[in-house]
Write a protein that holds these residues in place. Structure first.
Motif, PDB file in Angstrom:
ATOM      1  N   TRP A  62       0.841  -1.206   0.000  1.00 22.29           N
ATOM      2  CA  TRP A  62       0.000   0.000   0.000  1.00 22.29           C
ATOM      3  C   TRP A  62       0.874   1.254   0.000  1.00 22.29           C
ATOM      4  N   ILE A  63       1.916   1.279   0.830  1.00 17.23           N
ATOM      5  CA  ILE A  63       2.824   2.434   0.900  1.00 17.23           C
ATOM      6  C   ILE A  63       3.543   2.613  -0.440  1.00 17.23           C
ATOM      7  N   GLN A  64       4.029   1.536  -1.023  1.00 13.52           N
ATOM      8  CA  GLN A  64       4.712   1.617  -2.319  1.00 13.52           C
ATOM      9  C   GLN A  64       3.771   2.122  -3.400  1.00 13.52           C
ATOM     10  N   ASN A  65       2.547   1.626  -3.411  1.00 15.42           N
ATOM     11  CA  ASN A  65       1.553   2.052  -4.396  1.00 15.42           C
ATOM     12  C   ASN A  65       1.276   3.548  -4.262  1.00 15.42           C
ATOM     13  N   LYS A  66       1.139   4.010  -3.032  1.00 16.19           N
ATOM     14  CA  LYS A  66       0.912   5.430  -2.783  1.00 16.19           C
ATOM     15  C   LYS A  66       2.084   6.263  -3.303  1.00 16.19           C
ATOM     16  N   GLY A  67       3.299   5.799  -3.065  1.00 22.90           N
ATOM     17  CA  GLY A  67       4.489   6.497  -3.543  1.00 22.90           C
ATOM     18  C   GLY A  67       4.557   6.547  -5.065  1.00 22.90           C
ATOM     19  N   VAL A  68       4.212   5.435  -5.706  1.00 21.88           N
ATOM     20  CA  VAL A  68       4.216   5.384  -7.176  1.00 21.88           C
ATOM     21  C   VAL A  68       3.177   6.345  -7.734  1.00 21.88           C
ATOM     22  N   LYS A  69       2.007   6.388  -7.122  1.00 22.63           N
ATOM     23  CA  LYS A  69       0.962   7.318  -7.577  1.00 22.63           C
ATOM     24  C   LYS A  69       1.428   8.761  -7.452  1.00 22.63           C
ATOM     25  N   GLN A  70       2.091   9.101  -6.359  1.00 26.19           N
ATOM     26  CA  GLN A  70       2.601  10.459  -6.184  1.00 26.19           C
ATOM     27  C   GLN A  70       3.654  10.789  -7.235  1.00 26.19           C
TER      28      GLN A  70
END
Length: 146
Positions: free
Chosen positions: A20-28
């Motif tokens: 979830w944290i990685q996905n959020k970072g990729v989206k940003q």
């Protein structure tokens, strides 16, 4: 529950949180990249326009057809950019309200110029923007020019 089951469950929770944290970072990162690309395109478009176009007394109608085309072409590209931004916010719901308000403020600033108003009237006669975007721009233009 045995210790091994608890450890497996804990590992699963930690893995899901990490994803979830990685996905959020990729989206940003994608958002920053896209915003940077839109900013670059905006700058390139406005570099093509003579500064006089932004003057409140500038009148596109007083130009020759060749001179008018040199103004209309980049302004048309700007309206294309505005349409893409509109689409990302209103149609695809990808852009949040905060970024949209920033983009919309830039549009209003450009739309407030008489040259953009005149060019919009020319462009809408020869383009095929969707009705919802055309209504959006017409509404903003009418607020600014009437």
């Amino acid at each position: 529950m045995v210790l091994s089951d608890f450890i497996a469950l804990l590992a699963l929770v930690i893995s899901m949180y990490s994803i979830w944290i990685q996905n959020k970072g990729v989206k940003q990162e994608l958002l920053i990249t896209n915003v940077s690309e839109y900013t670059k395109r905006y700058q390139e478009i406005f570099e093509k326009l003579p500064k006089i176009v932004l003057d409140k007394n500038f009148n596109v109608d007083n130009l020759s057809d060749d001179e008018k085309e040199k103004i209309i072409r980049p302004v048309w590209l700007y309206f294309d950019l505005c349409y893409e931004q509109y689409l990302l916010h209103y149609e695809l719901d990808i852009v949040d309200k905060k970024l949209w308000k920033y983009w919309e403020a830039g549009m209003i600033s450009a739309f407030s110029r008489p040259s953009f108003f005149t060019c919009w009237n020319i462009i809408t006669n020869i383009s095929a923007y969707p009705r919802n975007f055309t209504n959006f721009v017409n509404h903003k233009m009418s607020q600014l020019h009437h």
